[in-house]
Scaffold this motif. Structure first.
Motif, mmCIF file in Angstrom:
data_model
loop_
_atom_site.group_PDB
_atom_site.id
_atom_site.type_symbol
_atom_site.label_atom_id
_atom_site.label_comp_id
_atom_site.label_asym_id
_atom_site.label_seq_id
_atom_site.Cartn_x
_atom_site.Cartn_y
_atom_site.Cartn_z
ATOM 1 N N GLN A 1 -3.381 13.583 -5.235
ATOM 2 C CA GLN A 1 -3.117 12.266 -4.645
ATOM 3 C C GLN A 1 -1.781 12.249 -3.917
ATOM 4 O O GLN A 1 -1.667 11.665 -2.836
ATOM 5 C CB GLN A 1 -3.136 11.195 -5.739
ATOM 6 C CG GLN A 1 -4.517 10.880 -6.274
ATOM 7 C CD GLN A 1 -4.473 9.922 -7.448
ATOM 8 O OE1 GLN A 1 -3.676 10.095 -8.379
ATOM 9 N NE2 GLN A 1 -5.309 8.897 -7.410
ATOM 10 N N GLU B 1 -1.398 11.475 -0.022
ATOM 11 C CA GLU B 1 -0.582 10.341 0.399
ATOM 12 C C GLU B 1 0.408 10.737 1.486
ATOM 13 O O GLU B 1 0.698 9.944 2.391
ATOM 14 C CB GLU B 1 0.163 9.761 -0.810
ATOM 15 C CG GLU B 1 -0.743 8.963 -1.744
ATOM 16 C CD GLU B 1 -0.071 8.627 -3.048
ATOM 17 O OE1 GLU B 1 1.166 8.819 -3.143
ATOM 18 O OE2 GLU B 1 -0.766 8.187 -3.979
ATOM 19 N N GLU C 1 -7.927 6.608 1.923
ATOM 20 C CA GLU C 1 -6.553 6.516 1.439
ATOM 21 C C GLU C 1 -5.928 5.144 1.653
ATOM 22 O O GLU C 1 -5.108 4.699 0.852
ATOM 23 C CB GLU C 1 -5.690 7.572 2.140
ATOM 24 C CG GLU C 1 -5.975 8.995 1.697
ATOM 25 C CD GLU C 1 -5.645 9.225 0.248
ATOM 26 O OE1 GLU C 1 -4.549 8.827 -0.191
ATOM 27 O OE2 GLU C 1 -6.499 9.777 -0.464
ATOM 28 N N THR D 1 -1.309 3.110 -1.320
ATOM 29 C CA THR D 1 -0.754 3.927 -2.400
ATOM 30 C C THR D 1 0.629 4.469 -2.094
ATOM 31 O O THR D 1 1.176 5.223 -2.871
ATOM 32 C CB THR D 1 -1.680 5.110 -2.693
ATOM 33 O OG1 THR D 1 -1.862 5.868 -1.500
ATOM 34 C CG2 THR D 1 -3.011 4.636 -3.207
ATOM 35 N N LEU D 2 1.209 4.085 -0.954
ATOM 36 C CA LEU D 2 2.474 4.682 -0.555
ATOM 37 C C LEU D 2 3.677 3.853 -0.969
ATOM 38 O O LEU D 2 4.801 4.274 -0.786
ATOM 39 C CB LEU D 2 2.504 4.869 0.961
ATOM 40 C CG LEU D 2 1.421 5.786 1.522
ATOM 41 C CD1 LEU D 2 1.540 5.843 3.026
ATOM 42 C CD2 LEU D 2 1.517 7.172 0.929
ATOM 43 N N ASN E 1 8.752 5.733 -0.915
ATOM 44 C CA ASN E 1 7.694 6.673 -1.223
ATOM 45 C C ASN E 1 8.332 8.021 -1.526
ATOM 46 O O ASN E 1 9.542 8.176 -1.474
ATOM 47 C CB ASN E 1 6.698 6.783 -0.057
ATOM 48 C CG ASN E 1 7.407 7.072 1.242
ATOM 49 O OD1 ASN E 1 7.985 8.130 1.416
ATOM 50 N ND2 ASN E 1 7.386 6.108 2.153
#
Length: 309
Positions: free
Chosen positions: A221, A225, A264, A289-290, A300
């Protein structure tokens, strides 16, 4: 010349005339690609952005950050930035990667966001003000290079100390940062955890355990990312064709890139690009997700292409 308690002027660029200039200062509007700052800007040099007037949310790598007088942002080369001009203004200190070479300072130790107050605010305002004055007064004097380099180093060191300084890393954090550095070198060519484990001389399980400890996400992941972040930056801040962006990130077919990006981020590359010109403040689609929840740390794992955090 010191401006005690007064914000430095932020509307006129004091850029050095030479293309090789290492350090300069300018107003916030000088960073925008257009007066309304309708789209994010892909930053090509390291920045400190000190808000001098107004209130509003800046966006750094698609995450809104509240700004008011005294707010300081640390922006890395390679990130995307957008600010709500003209209701927000700031003084920007900008430098090239080699400006601090040979000096005992870590520019990446400065927090991404800090709201200055009290003595810290006064000291930073004075140092930014003096740096802006010296950039303007001595821009044609060769000897000024050393002066500006040391002024910038002092400013960064002060901000590092004001932020509490770097914390002691756990073993998992050291492994995670090693992975991030390796991903920076190779994310355009491979997304396989096995490849990175081989390069680092450890097992896939070790990398996954480190990533879970630091981020709560698996090594796969984390790698994906980073690719999605770069795709998001290029889609938002450039007019490069979507298919070419995908190829540059290792996708041989546009459909594969589209499926990856949608998985994503929750949106297609075309929809993400179309949303980039929404006015600030607005609901800008961003990679889900960042984003780090805390603003006292980088947004991040990959704020720039030089030193992942």
């Amino acid at each position: 010349m010191v401006f005690s308690g007064q914000y430095p002027p932020a509307t006129v660029s004091t850029a050095l005339p030479s293309a090789a200039a290492e350090i300069d200062t300018l107003g916030l509007a000088g960073l925008a690609g257009d007066p309304g700052w309708r789209r994010p800007v892909l930053v090509d040099r390291d920045l400190l952005v000190l808000t001098t007037s107004g209130h509003g949310d800046a966006e750094l790598d698609f995450e809104p950050i509240p700004c008011r007088p005294g707010t300081l942002l640390r922006v890395h080369a390679g990130q995307v930035l957008r600010c709500p001009c003209p209701q927000l203004d700031a003084t920007v200190v900008r430098w090239n990667a080699n400006a601090l070479r040979g000096l005992d300072v870590d520019p990446d130790a400065v927090p991404t966001w800090r709201q200055l107050a009290g003595e810290d605010e006064d000291a930073v305002i004075n140092e930014v003000s003096q740096l802006a004055v010296d950039c303007a007064r001595h821009r044609t004097v060769p000897a000024a290079r050393g002066l500006l380099r040391h002024q910038l180093a002092v400013l960064l060191l002060r901000l590092t100390l004001a932020g509490g300084g770097p914390s002691t890393s756990r073993p998992e954090e050291a492994t995670f940062h090693r992975l991030c550095r390796e991903v920076e070198r190779g994310y355009r060519h491979t997304r396989r955890v096995e490849d990175y484990a081989a390069r680092l001389g450890c097992s896939v399980r070790t990398l996954t355990r480190a990533c879970l400890a630091v981020t709560g996400r698996s090594a796969k992941q984390v790698i994906d990312e980073r690719v999605a972040l770069q795709a998001s930056r290029l889609l938002a801040a450039t007019d490069e064709p979507i298919a070419r962006i995908g190829r540059g990130l290792g996708f041989s077919e546009p459909t594969n890139f589209g499926r990856f990006f949608t998985r994503e981020t929750g949106t297609s590359p075309g929809a993400f690009r179309a949303a980039r010109e929404q006015p600030l403040p607005g609901q800008v689609v961003r990679p889900r997700t960042l984003v780090e929840p805390s603003l006292d740390r980088p947004l991040n794992a990959f704020p720039d292409a030089r030193r992942p955090r």
